[in-house]
Structures are given as C-alpha cells and as structure tokens.
Motif scaffolding. Structure first.
Motif, PDB file in Angstrom:
ATOM      1  N   THR A  52       5.859  -7.288   5.064  1.00  0.00           N
ATOM      2  CA  THR A  52       6.025  -5.906   4.619  1.00  0.00           C
ATOM      3  C   THR A  52       6.974  -5.217   5.591  1.00  0.00           C
ATOM      4  O   THR A  52       6.833  -5.364   6.805  1.00  0.00           O
ATOM      5  N   SER A  91      12.432   2.591   4.314  1.00  0.00           N
ATOM      6  CA  SER A  91      13.045   1.553   5.162  1.00  0.00           C
ATOM      7  C   SER A  91      14.338   1.023   4.543  1.00  0.00           C
ATOM      8  O   SER A  91      14.656   1.311   3.393  1.00  0.00           O
ATOM      9  N   LYS A 123      -3.381  -6.008   8.144  1.00  0.00           N
ATOM     10  CA  LYS A 123      -2.014  -5.505   8.312  1.00  0.00           C
ATOM     11  C   LYS A 123      -1.863  -5.065   9.766  1.00  0.00           C
ATOM     12  O   LYS A 123      -2.659  -4.268  10.270  1.00  0.00           O
ATOM     13  N   GLY A 148      11.121  -3.528   5.102  1.00  0.00           N
ATOM     14  CA  GLY A 148      12.544  -3.853   5.080  1.00  0.00           C
ATOM     15  C   GLY A 148      12.957  -4.844   4.018  1.00  0.00           C
ATOM     16  O   GLY A 148      14.085  -5.346   4.069  1.00  0.00           O
ATOM     17  N   ALA A 194       0.843  -1.207   0.000  1.00  0.00           N
ATOM     18  CA  ALA A 194       0.000   0.000   0.000  1.00  0.00           C
ATOM     19  C   ALA A 194       0.872   1.249   0.000  1.00  0.00           C
ATOM     20  O   ALA A 194       1.728   1.414   0.869  1.00  0.00           O
ATOM     21  N   SER A 247       9.404   0.802  -0.171  1.00  0.00           N
ATOM     22  CA  SER A 247      10.593   1.668  -0.168  1.00  0.00           C
ATOM     23  C   SER A 247      11.549   1.321  -1.306  1.00  0.00           C
ATOM     24  O   SER A 247      12.039   2.210  -2.013  1.00  0.00           O
ATOM     25  N   SER A 288      -4.219   3.619   1.170  1.00  0.00           N
ATOM     26  CA  SER A 288      -5.410   3.391   1.994  1.00  0.00           C
ATOM     27  C   SER A 288      -6.465   4.477   1.819  1.00  0.00           C
ATOM     28  O   SER A 288      -6.148   5.650   1.631  1.00  0.00           O
ATOM     29  N   ASN A 301      -6.210  -2.171   7.611  1.00  0.00           N
ATOM     30  CA  ASN A 301      -5.125  -1.693   8.466  1.00  0.00           C
ATOM     31  C   ASN A 301      -5.757  -0.940   9.630  1.00  0.00           C
ATOM     32  O   ASN A 301      -6.193   0.201   9.473  1.00  0.00           O
TER      33      ASN A 301
HETATM   34  C1  LIG Z   1       5.045   6.968   0.965  1.00  0.00           C
HETATM   35  C2  LIG Z   1       4.380   5.815   1.652  1.00  0.00           C
HETATM   36  C3  LIG Z   1       2.991   5.735   1.712  1.00  0.00           C
HETATM   37  C4  LIG Z   1       2.361   4.675   2.362  1.00  0.00           C
HETATM   38  N1  LIG Z   1       0.996   4.605   2.394  1.00  0.00           N
HETATM   39  C5  LIG Z   1       0.395   3.568   3.029  1.00  0.00           C
HETATM   40  C6  LIG Z   1      -1.014   3.468   3.059  1.00  0.00           C
HETATM   41  O1  LIG Z   1      -1.745   4.285   2.494  1.00  0.00           O
HETATM   42  N2  LIG Z   1      -1.553   2.431   3.741  1.00  0.00           N
HETATM   43  C7  LIG Z   1      -0.795   1.492   4.380  1.00  0.00           C
HETATM   44  O2  LIG Z   1      -1.323   0.554   4.965  1.00  0.00           O
HETATM   45  N3  LIG Z   1       0.554   1.549   4.333  1.00  0.00           N
HETATM   46  C8  LIG Z   1       1.153   2.565   3.694  1.00  0.00           C
HETATM   47  N4  LIG Z   1       2.514   2.629   3.665  1.00  0.00           N
HETATM   48  C9  LIG Z   1       3.306   1.569   4.321  1.00  0.00           C
HETATM   49  C10 LIG Z   1       3.750   0.530   3.284  1.00  0.00           C
HETATM   50  O3  LIG Z   1       2.654  -0.155   2.720  1.00  0.00           O
HETATM   51  C11 LIG Z   1       4.692  -0.510   3.885  1.00  0.00           C
HETATM   52  O4  LIG Z   1       4.008  -1.300   4.838  1.00  0.00           O
HETATM   53  C12 LIG Z   1       5.911   0.098   4.564  1.00  0.00           C
HETATM   54  O5  LIG Z   1       6.466   1.142   3.784  1.00  0.00           O
HETATM   55  C13 LIG Z   1       6.983  -0.955   4.816  1.00  0.00           C
HETATM   56  O6  LIG Z   1       7.394  -1.541   3.624  1.00  0.00           O
HETATM   57  P1  LIG Z   1       8.784  -1.157   2.897  1.00  0.00           P
HETATM   58  O7  LIG Z   1       9.860  -1.413   3.860  1.00  0.00           O
HETATM   59  O8  LIG Z   1       8.832  -2.034   1.688  1.00  0.00           O
HETATM   60  O9  LIG Z   1       8.677   0.310   2.539  1.00  0.00           O
HETATM   61  C14 LIG Z   1       3.143   3.684   2.999  1.00  0.00           C
HETATM   62  C15 LIG Z   1       4.552   3.766   2.938  1.00  0.00           C
HETATM   63  C16 LIG Z   1       5.175   4.804   2.274  1.00  0.00           C
HETATM   64  C17 LIG Z   1       6.678   4.845   2.215  1.00  0.00           C
END
Ligand SMILES: Cc1cc2nc3c(=O)[nH]c(=O)nc-3n(C[C@H](O)[C@H](O)[C@H](O)COP(=O)(O)O)c2cc1C
Length: 353
Positions: free
Chosen positions: A247, A221, A173, A249, A22, A271, A47, A136
């Motif tokens: 999700t 991350s 989540k 890292g 997301a 990320s 979301s 979430n």
């Molecule tokens: C810019 C940005 C926007 C995000 N928007 C949402 C969101 O709308 N809803 C949600 O559940 N998580 C959101 N996340 C969290 C990501 O879905 C993910 O769980 C989190 O970044 C960890 O994953 P990663 O290490 O691959 O970034 C967002 C993360 C980032 C960086």
C-alpha cells in the motif's frame, strides 16, 4: 490460454491482486458496487478507531476522562464522537450491508495504539460478516522513556490478542519506521498475523510560517512513494509464512507489476482510485494480463517475488553495497554535471568591500 492473474491473500482467493485500501472508497454502497464491477478484487473499509470505540464504551479516550480538567485539553484534540463518519454500531451495520452488496471479500479495519480492551471489537466485525480484519496500530512515540522494544512488544501483543479472538484472518498494516523491520515482521508472523500491509503512510504535520501554526497534511500519493515498499516486499518475500500486500504509491499498472515482482500477494490502491475512479481497476487488471501474456507468464505465482532479495541475481541491490555504489556514482558524475549546469553562467562575485 490467457494468463491466470488470480492470487491468494490472507488465505482468501482473489480474482486478481488489485484491491481498494482502507479509505472512504467503501463508504457508499453504489461506489462499492462500481469498484467490484470494475474488477476490484477485495475492499478494505475505512478504519474504526480505538478512540471512537472507547469513547462509546467507557466515555474515555486513552484512559482519559474528557470531564477531568487535567485531560480536557488533550482529549479535545480528538474528534467528537459525532464527527466520525460512522459510529461503532453504524460501522458494523455498514459492514453488514457492504458484505451483502458484493461478492468480493470485505475487510474491516481497526486502528489504534495499544493492545487493550478495544481490540475485542474485532469479534463484532467478524460477527458482522468481515472476511478479514486489517489491524493498524499507529502511534507516534513522543515519549523518550518509551523504548523500541516496548513498542514492538505492544504490537506483537495486539496481534496475538486479536488473533485469539477471531476465526477470520488478520492483516497488520505497518509503518516502515522500525530499526530492524525484518525482525519485527518475523515476530508478527509468528504471533499469528496472516498478512502484512506495507506501508502505512506516516502523516507528518507541516508548519505554517504565516500563522505560526502546525497543520496536518494529507495529500494523495504518487509513484515516488512506491520504492520503499518495493524494497521491503523484496526483502521479506519468501521469508515469512504470511502474505504481503503493498500500500502506498501504486499509481499505474507498471507500479502494480513492480509490487508483484518484488513479492506482493495483493496490491492496495487508494489515491489512484480517488483520482481516476473505479475504472482504474480495469486498466490495472487488463495491463497486468497483457504484460504477463507478452512475457509468457502463465500465472501470478510465476511473477511474484521474481525480483525479490531471495531470487535476484544481485542481492547487493538491496543492501549497503548498492547504497555506497549509488551515492558514489551519483555524486561523482551527475552531481558534478548538475553543479556545472547551474553555475556556468554565474557572474563572478565581487567581494563586498
Ligand atoms: C482519504 C484517505 C483516507 C484514508 N483512511 C484510512 C483509514 O481509515 N485507515 C487506514 O488504515 N488507512 C487509511 N488511509 C490510508 C490508505 O489506506 C493507504 O494506505 C494510503 O493512502 C497509501 O495508499 P495510496 O498510495 O494508494 O493512496 C486513507 C487514505 C486516504 C487518502
């Protein structure tokens, strides 16, 4: 025969385990198409927030009327309805368009704090074509009167309520901050969750000492965040009916492989894709396949959970024994060496007269 890297997540067949989590990655149709072309196996939209939905339907946020003086301050901290990238109606329209633009599964995301009427929007997401919904429920419990049991019951209720509304699967989540996470996971599994997504990043506010202010911090991350996810994927693997997604890292193909070895059916990335672009999905997929070929694994089922608590030769790796052993080894050897390196050249201190 090349290794089969397909997987099943939430009952949905995916060509490979790597999917976009997301985020704004799905905000533009051309990006969504690029993600699919690069091999992204499924996509979660950003979301739709409880606050947006209740503002649009009742004019209130968490039962508070913004026009009521006593709530005006608290409510003003939430974004104005036009500050969200998409209104609730526009979100449904966008979901519909994304669904029409690609063949991969498209998952809608609902983000809120409590099992209330806003969750009925899940039905609208389903009607707009979502293949699944990621729920979430993210609340920071600052009230000392609110008990852990109450928080967990609310979460379970939210899952049961959404499940009762829908035919499509739901993923939940979660943050890792529960006293007995394994028990909660099992309760949500029993309440009908089709998948658990581990873990929500917990955004902690930072303190600015120059301006004497609190400010929110959102940084991309890196792989150091993965370890907590690996631990719980490995502990839960084989103990629940629902699927598990990682999700947080997952930055490299090695991280993705670790998540699957721990027990993930799907691996979400945000990320790394924001940093490297859609083509990172090709790299993830290709390196997974090469690694499986080299290790002579025919299918992902053979890899998943191979290093989980249930299957490892050393279950203590996940438990207190390992904690004690690690702290002990570290403190007796490495910490002492580090201390010596830092302090060897110290001038003897002259005590103040
Ligand atoms: C810019 C940005 C926007 C995000 N928007 C949402 C969101 O709308 N809803 C949600 O559940 N998580 C959101 N996340 C969290 C990501 O879905 C993910 O769980 C989190 O970044 C960890 O994953 P990663 O290490 O691959 O970034 C967002 C993360 C980032 C960086």
């Amino acid at each position: 025969m090349p290794s089969d890297i397909s997987t099943t997540y939430l009952g949905l067949k995916l060509s490979n385990p790597f999917m976009a989590g997301a985020s704004p990655l799905a905000d533009h149709l051309d990006t969504v198409r690029k993600l699919e072309d690069a091999g992204c196996a499924a996509i979660v939209l950003h979301s739709l927030f409880e606050e947006q939905i209740t503002q649009a339907t009742t004019g209130r946020i968490h039962q508070m009327d913004p026009l009521d003086q006593q709530f005006a301050g608290i409510v003003s901290y939430f974004p104005q309805s036009d500050a969200y990238p998409l209104s609730p109606d526009a979100y449904l329209e966008h979901l519909h368009r994304v669904k029409a633009a690609v063949k991969i599964p498209v998952i809608g995301s609902l983000n809120g704090t409590a099992p209330e009427d806003w969750l009925k929007s899940a039905r609208l997401l389903e009607a707009a074509g979502a293949d699944a919904i990621e729920l979430n429920i993210y609340a920071v419990i600052t009230d000392p009167n609110e008990s852990a049991l109450n928080v967990e019951n609310n979460l379970r209720q939210a899952v049961a309520d959404v499940k009762a509304e829908l035919k499509i699967p739901i993923a939940v989540k979660l943050t890792p901050f529960f006293t007995a996470f394994g028990h909660l996971a099992r309760e949500l599994d029993r309440a009908g969750a089709d998948g658990l997504v581990l873990f929500n990043r917990f955004l902690q506010p930072d303190i600015d000492i120059r301006h004497m202010a609190i400010w929110p911090r959102l940084e991309l991350s890196d792989s150091t965040e993965l370890l907590l996810r690996l631990q719980w994927l490995a502990i839960l693997h084989g103990r629940l009916h629902c699927s598990l997604a990682a999700t947080g890292g997952v930055a490299s193909p090695t991280d993705g492989i670790k998540a699957i070895l721990a027990g993930a059916h799907a691996v979400q990335m945000v990320s790394a894709i924001l940093r490297h672009g859609a083509s990172h999905f090709s790299l993830m997929r290709n390196e997974l396949r090469q690694w499986m070929d080299a290790q002579q694994f025919g299918s992902l089922d053979e890899v998943r959970g191979r290093l989980s608590l249930a299957r490892t030769a050393d279950p203590s790796a996940f438990e207190r024994a390992q904690y004690v052993r690690t702290l002990n080894d570290w403190s007796t050897l490495i910490a002492y060496q580090a201390y010596q390196r830092t302090h060897d050249d110290d001038d003897p201190q002259t005590p103040p007269s």
